[in-house]
Design a protein around this motif. Structure first.
Motif, PDB file in Angstrom:
ATOM      1  N   LEU A 180      16.074 -88.756 -69.623  1.00  0.00           N
ATOM      2  CA  LEU A 180      15.825 -87.499 -70.314  1.00  0.00           C
ATOM      3  C   LEU A 180      15.021 -87.692 -71.593  1.00  0.00           C
ATOM      4  O   LEU A 180      14.146 -86.878 -71.914  1.00  0.00           O
ATOM      5  CB  LEU A 180      17.153 -86.804 -70.611  1.00  0.00           C
ATOM      6  CG  LEU A 180      17.811 -86.187 -69.375  1.00  0.00           C
ATOM      7  CD1 LEU A 180      19.295 -85.991 -69.598  1.00  0.00           C
ATOM      8  CD2 LEU A 180      17.142 -84.877 -68.999  1.00  0.00           C
ATOM      9  N   SER A 181      15.284 -88.760 -72.327  1.00  0.00           N
ATOM     10  CA  SER A 181      14.485 -89.009 -73.532  1.00  0.00           C
ATOM     11  C   SER A 181      13.065 -89.415 -73.175  1.00  0.00           C
ATOM     12  O   SER A 181      12.109 -89.083 -73.889  1.00  0.00           O
ATOM     13  CB  SER A 181      15.140 -90.086 -74.396  1.00  0.00           C
ATOM     14  OG  SER A 181      15.220 -91.320 -73.699  1.00  0.00           O
ATOM     15  N   GLY A 182      12.911 -90.124 -72.042  1.00  0.00           N
ATOM     16  CA  GLY A 182      11.569 -90.442 -71.583  1.00  0.00           C
ATOM     17  C   GLY A 182      10.796 -89.189 -71.238  1.00  0.00           C
ATOM     18  O   GLY A 182       9.594 -89.067 -71.531  1.00  0.00           O
ATOM     19  N   PHE A 183      11.465 -88.238 -70.618  1.00  0.00           N
ATOM     20  CA  PHE A 183      10.838 -86.960 -70.293  1.00  0.00           C
ATOM     21  C   PHE A 183      10.461 -86.208 -71.569  1.00  0.00           C
ATOM     22  O   PHE A 183       9.352 -85.662 -71.684  1.00  0.00           O
ATOM     23  CB  PHE A 183      11.794 -86.117 -69.454  1.00  0.00           C
ATOM     24  CG  PHE A 183      11.345 -84.706 -69.241  1.00  0.00           C
ATOM     25  CD1 PHE A 183      10.281 -84.426 -68.402  1.00  0.00           C
ATOM     26  CD2 PHE A 183      11.984 -83.657 -69.879  1.00  0.00           C
ATOM     27  CE1 PHE A 183       9.865 -83.114 -68.203  1.00  0.00           C
ATOM     28  CE2 PHE A 183      11.577 -82.353 -69.682  1.00  0.00           C
ATOM     29  CZ  PHE A 183      10.515 -82.086 -68.837  1.00  0.00           C
ATOM     30  N   ALA A 184      11.367 -86.172 -72.548  1.00  0.00           N
ATOM     31  CA  ALA A 184      11.062 -85.495 -73.806  1.00  0.00           C
ATOM     32  C   ALA A 184       9.867 -86.132 -74.494  1.00  0.00           C
ATOM     33  O   ALA A 184       9.004 -85.434 -75.046  1.00  0.00           O
ATOM     34  CB  ALA A 184      12.290 -85.528 -74.725  1.00  0.00           C
ATOM     35  N   THR A 185       9.786 -87.449 -74.449  1.00  0.00           N
ATOM     36  CA  THR A 185       8.655 -88.147 -75.056  1.00  0.00           C
ATOM     37  C   THR A 185       7.359 -87.791 -74.337  1.00  0.00           C
ATOM     38  O   THR A 185       6.295 -87.674 -74.963  1.00  0.00           O
ATOM     39  CB  THR A 185       8.888 -89.663 -75.014  1.00  0.00           C
ATOM     40  OG1 THR A 185      10.102 -89.957 -75.714  1.00  0.00           O
ATOM     41  CG2 THR A 185       7.748 -90.425 -75.660  1.00  0.00           C
ATOM     42  N   LEU A 186       7.439 -87.603 -73.027  1.00  0.00           N
ATOM     43  CA  LEU A 186       6.281 -87.197 -72.239  1.00  0.00           C
ATOM     44  C   LEU A 186       5.694 -85.884 -72.741  1.00  0.00           C
ATOM     45  O   LEU A 186       4.475 -85.664 -72.695  1.00  0.00           O
ATOM     46  CB  LEU A 186       6.700 -87.067 -70.775  1.00  0.00           C
ATOM     47  CG  LEU A 186       5.638 -86.742 -69.725  1.00  0.00           C
ATOM     48  CD1 LEU A 186       4.712 -87.928 -69.526  1.00  0.00           C
ATOM     49  CD2 LEU A 186       6.309 -86.366 -68.403  1.00  0.00           C
TER      50      LEU A 186
END
Length: 287
Positions: free
Chosen positions: A150-156
């Motif tokens: 989820l944090s990877g997605f937010a960073t995206l």
């Protein structure tokens, strides 16, 4: 400021925190997401609008089976017909459960989960419709996932530019293709980030941070000593979750998931807010 490991030890249940490359605690533990899982649905709505396969002005008539209690406004409003963009904004801004179910019915749960794989989700998924109450014969949670994904997605999303309003009017373009979903210039990103900026729940990660909750426009940097926030939260019995982005002197994507015994929700909130201070310090740091 309490260190992350001690914060996890003091939290009842499990606390998972991730800011990619900067903070990590239990980041690969799969936990219930409550309404933070609605981000997968909103991402697919935004991508479909951006590709032109879904018209944001398409009317959707609410069915009796869509209505659920809990968070939201539609259960108290008389209108039964709303546009796709209206339902997406209601899902993002007030976590409307009825709007969520209507969008899941329109797009299909399988489609949402399959397309989430394009965005790096392997263990994060929606399991079911929103249900109030959730009975033994139903899946055990609305959605589950990991802080890392989820944090990877937010960073995206942080590559998203400005200029797209919450209705999606500027999101569609002939060059919007599903296979470019992770590209820096993918046009669905500013649309989704704009919906997240309308979130009315800033009671978790941003709660103790200096920010303006009604500032919807993504800045290149926030005023000194402050952060800009766009997020999606989740609240359920024994669950408090928050996924989003903070923009201060620099921008970070984050996920904080807390799951523990029923009756200890206030302690979960305190743990998430303390993790928010750690994340905010990273966003405010100028090095």
């Amino acid at each position: 400021m309490i260190d992350l490991e001690s914060l996890g030890d003091e939290c009842p249940g499990t606390l998972a925190v991730c800011v990619p490359g900067l903070l990590a605690l239990n980041e690969d533990v799969e936990l219930p997401l409550a309404s933070a899982g609605k981000l997968l649905l909103l991402a697919e709505v935004a991508r479909s609008v951006a590709s032109g396969s879904l018209d944001p002005a398409e009317p959707v008539t609410l069915l009796d089976g869509d209505y659920r209690g809990g968070s939201g406004l539609l259960g108290g409003l008389s209108a039964r017909r709303w546009t796709v963009a209206d339902l997406a904004l209601l899902t993002a801004a007030v976590s409307d459960n009825t709007a969520t179910n209507a969008l899941l019915r329109r797009l299909g749960l399988d489609r949402v989960n399959e397309r989430a794989g394009d965005l790096g989700f392997a263990r994060t998924r929606i399991l079911d419709l929103i249900r109030e109450p959730r009975l033994p014969e139903h899946p055990p949670a609305f959605a589950v996932g990991t802080a890392a994904e989820l944090s990877g997605f937010a960073t995206l999303l942080l590559a998203a530019g400005r200029g797209t309003d919450a209705r999606g009017d500027d999101a569609r373009g002939d060059d919007a293709r599903g296979d470019d979903a992770r590209g820096d210039d993918a046009p669905w990103k500013p649309l989704l980030l704009g919906w997240m900026a309308h979130n009315t729940d800033r009671s978790l990660v941003p709660a103790l941070l200096p920010h303006e909750p009604e500032d919807r426009d993504v800045p290149s940097a926030a005023p000194p000593g402050t952060v800009w926030a766009a997020n999606k939260t989740g609240t359920d019995t024994g669950v408090r979750t928050d996924v989003g982005v903070l923009v201060g002197a620099r921008a970070v994507g984050y996920a904080v998931l807390a799951s523990g015994p029923a009756g200890r929700e206030h302690d979960l909130v305190k743990a998430v807010r303390q993790a928010g201070l750690r994340i905010g310090a990273l966003a405010l740091r100028r090095d």
